[in-house]
Write an enzyme that holds these catalytic residues in place. Structure first.
Site, PDB file in Angstrom:
ATOM      1  N   ASN A  85       0.843  -1.198   0.000  1.00 41.65           N
ATOM      2  CA  ASN A  85       0.000   0.000   0.000  1.00 41.65           C
ATOM      3  C   ASN A  85       0.881   1.252   0.000  1.00 41.65           C
ATOM      4  O   ASN A  85       1.162   1.839   1.037  1.00 41.65           O
ATOM      5  CB  ASN A  85      -0.914  -0.020   1.231  1.00 41.65           C
ATOM      6  CG  ASN A  85      -1.780   1.226   1.329  1.00 41.65           C
ATOM      7  OD1 ASN A  85      -1.893   1.998   0.384  1.00 41.65           O
ATOM      8  ND2 ASN A  85      -2.384   1.424   2.494  1.00 41.65           N
ATOM      9  N   TYR A 132      -5.694   3.451  -3.790  1.00 46.57           N
ATOM     10  CA  TYR A 132      -5.833   2.434  -2.741  1.00 46.57           C
ATOM     11  C   TYR A 132      -7.004   1.496  -3.014  1.00 46.57           C
ATOM     12  O   TYR A 132      -6.904   0.282  -2.790  1.00 46.57           O
ATOM     13  CB  TYR A 132      -6.011   3.119  -1.395  1.00 46.57           C
ATOM     14  CG  TYR A 132      -6.310   2.160  -0.270  1.00 46.57           C
ATOM     15  CD1 TYR A 132      -5.297   1.407   0.320  1.00 46.57           C
ATOM     16  CD2 TYR A 132      -7.611   1.995   0.203  1.00 46.57           C
ATOM     17  CE1 TYR A 132      -5.564   0.510   1.346  1.00 46.57           C
ATOM     18  CE2 TYR A 132      -7.890   1.109   1.224  1.00 46.57           C
ATOM     19  CZ  TYR A 132      -6.869   0.372   1.794  1.00 46.57           C
ATOM     20  OH  TYR A 132      -7.152  -0.514   2.809  1.00 46.57           O
ATOM     21  N   LYS A 187       4.895   4.567   8.808  1.00 42.01           N
ATOM     22  CA  LYS A 187       3.560   4.831   8.263  1.00 42.01           C
ATOM     23  C   LYS A 187       2.754   3.554   8.077  1.00 42.01           C
ATOM     24  O   LYS A 187       1.652   3.407   8.608  1.00 42.01           O
ATOM     25  CB  LYS A 187       3.710   5.596   6.941  1.00 42.01           C
ATOM     26  CG  LYS A 187       2.394   6.072   6.340  1.00 42.01           C
ATOM     27  CD  LYS A 187       1.830   5.140   5.297  1.00 42.01           C
ATOM     28  CE  LYS A 187       0.540   5.679   4.690  1.00 42.01           C
ATOM     29  NZ  LYS A 187       0.001   4.787   3.652  1.00 42.01           N
ATOM     30  N   ASP A 222       1.833  10.403   4.733  1.00 39.40           N
ATOM     31  CA  ASP A 222       1.864  10.015   3.332  1.00 39.40           C
ATOM     32  C   ASP A 222       1.939  11.263   2.453  1.00 39.40           C
ATOM     33  O   ASP A 222       2.482  12.282   2.880  1.00 39.40           O
ATOM     34  CB  ASP A 222       0.630   9.173   2.999  1.00 39.40           C
ATOM     35  CG  ASP A 222      -0.683   9.949   3.167  1.00 39.40           C
ATOM     36  OD1 ASP A 222      -0.646  11.119   3.591  1.00 39.40           O
ATOM     37  OD2 ASP A 222      -1.749   9.377   2.873  1.00 39.40           O
ATOM     38  N   ASP A 265      -6.508  11.084  11.087  1.00 33.61           N
ATOM     39  CA  ASP A 265      -5.858  10.723   9.830  1.00 33.61           C
ATOM     40  C   ASP A 265      -6.897  10.192   8.845  1.00 33.61           C
ATOM     41  O   ASP A 265      -6.930  10.582   7.667  1.00 33.61           O
ATOM     42  CB  ASP A 265      -4.778   9.676  10.091  1.00 33.61           C
ATOM     43  CG  ASP A 265      -4.050   9.247   8.840  1.00 33.61           C
ATOM     44  OD1 ASP A 265      -4.666   8.589   7.979  1.00 33.61           O
ATOM     45  OD2 ASP A 265      -2.851   9.550   8.720  1.00 33.61           O
ATOM     46  N   GLN A 267      -9.925  12.636  -0.841  1.00 34.42           N
ATOM     47  CA  GLN A 267     -10.499  11.968  -2.007  1.00 34.42           C
ATOM     48  C   GLN A 267     -11.465  12.883  -2.762  1.00 34.42           C
ATOM     49  O   GLN A 267     -11.936  12.545  -3.848  1.00 34.42           O
ATOM     50  CB  GLN A 267     -11.227  10.686  -1.578  1.00 34.42           C
ATOM     51  CG  GLN A 267     -10.392   9.740  -0.730  1.00 34.42           C
ATOM     52  CD  GLN A 267      -9.012   9.489  -1.290  1.00 34.42           C
ATOM     53  OE1 GLN A 267      -8.861   9.013  -2.421  1.00 34.42           O
ATOM     54  NE2 GLN A 267      -7.976   9.797  -0.513  1.00 34.42           N
TER      55      GLN A 267
END
Length: 323
Positions: free
Chosen positions: A69, A93, A199, A231, A298, A306
């Site tokens: 990922n 993702y 992470k 990220d 987070d 998104q």
């Protein structure tokens, strides 16, 4: 070393930062505005496009998912990698999750350590088939094979034994992951000091807790020990909100979509500021009576990212297996 080394090491970076600044006043402004953002945290449960049969197989599958990922953005001018699943074209993702779920449905036991250790490029290309090519394909193949071999050599061929050894402690699980699996050992050096990000290791804990609703293989205590998962999407959102700011030259480089090298001062400062900004947001919300973990914040910020409204400023581009 406690997991809090992530916070303390990132604070050291923030205090010396040359290229990235946290605008503390922007946090209060965000929460005080006439139309404050609703901080909505989704309830626990399997996310969309996740394989979930409620058993340890699901936990093993999530481990594979979080092993690969990272880094979905394409080269400039290249198409975005997308996967067709359930009458939808998915990217990023969600495409990764759907492709690995599809593999399980096609009876490719991607969760099994022996299969991972012997994985070949043709099989992985079939698993990731879609429109365009997933970035860092070879690195993902290498990490999956190495992960399978470590499971075979050290953990009797199953990620379940990693979880058992961690004993329900997020801190212990993260330490096991970064010590035993090289692709999870997400650290950097900054002016001679080691900085810890971890992470994907931290995200794995949260993914297990979410999927199993805090039960069985997701039964963890002390989840408040987790930090944000640094990220490239979170700093994009925090910058849009005015909470982090880049000095002009760095901002121009990111606007031009220039690469920011992994481990560079600029990249380390962006990631450290991301983690510390979320911590400051968590503390301010706590002061106002709203108790959320950094991991929950987070999740909220990532979902904001998104939305095209939060993509007006580009994210920094660093090719890395760590995020």
């Amino acid at each position: 070393m406690s997991l809090l080394s992530v916070l303390s090491s990132c604070l050291t970076v923030v205090e010396q930062s040359q290229f990235v600044r946290i605008e503390v006043a922007a946090i209060s402004h965000l929460l005080n505005s006439n139309t404050p953002l609703e901080i909505a945290v989704p309830p626990p449960g399997p996310p969309p496009y996740h394989y979930c049969d409620g058993t340890g197989v699901t936990a093993e599958w999530i481990f594979v998912l979080d092993t690969v990922n990272h880094c979905f953005w394409p080269e400039t001018g290249s198409p975005v990698w997308t996967v067709h699943y359930g009458n939808e074209w998915l990217s990023g993702y969600w495409a990764l999750a759907a492709s690995l779920k599809r593999a399980m449905e096609e009876k490719i036991p991607i969760h099994q350590a022996k299969i991972l250790s012997m994985l070949d490029s043709q099989t992985l290309a079939h698993i990731f088939r879609g429109s365009g090519t997933i970035p860092l394909f070879q690195e993902r193949l290498t990490n999956l094979r190495q992960t399978g071999q470590v499971l075979m050599d050290r953990f009797q061929g199953s990620f379940i034994h990693v979880l058992e050894e961690a004993g329900g402690s997020p801190v212990e699980l993260v330490h096991l992951l970064v010590a035993e699996f090289a692709s999870f050992n997400d650290t950097a050096m900054y002016h001679g000091s080691k900085v810890y990000f971890f992470k994907r290791a931290q995200l794995l804990v949260h993914d297990l807790w979410t999927t199993f609703s805090g039960d069985t293989w997701g039964n963890f205590r002390d989840l408040d020990k987790l930090t944000a998962f640094a990220d490239y999407k979170l700093p994009q959102v925090l910058r849009h909100l005015g909470i982090i700011r880049y000095e002009p030259h760095l901002a121009e480089r990111i606007q031009r979509l220039e690469y920011i090298p992994q481990g560079s001062l600029q990249e380390v400062e962006i990631r450290a500021a991301t983690i510390w900004a979320v911590e400051l947001l968590r503390k301010e919300l706590s002061r106002r009576g709203q108790e959320l973990t950094s991991a929950q914040l987070d999740c909220w910020l990532w979902h904001l990212g998104q939305d095209d409204a939060y993509r007006t400023l580009p994210y920094h581009r660093t090719r890395t297996i760590f995020y």
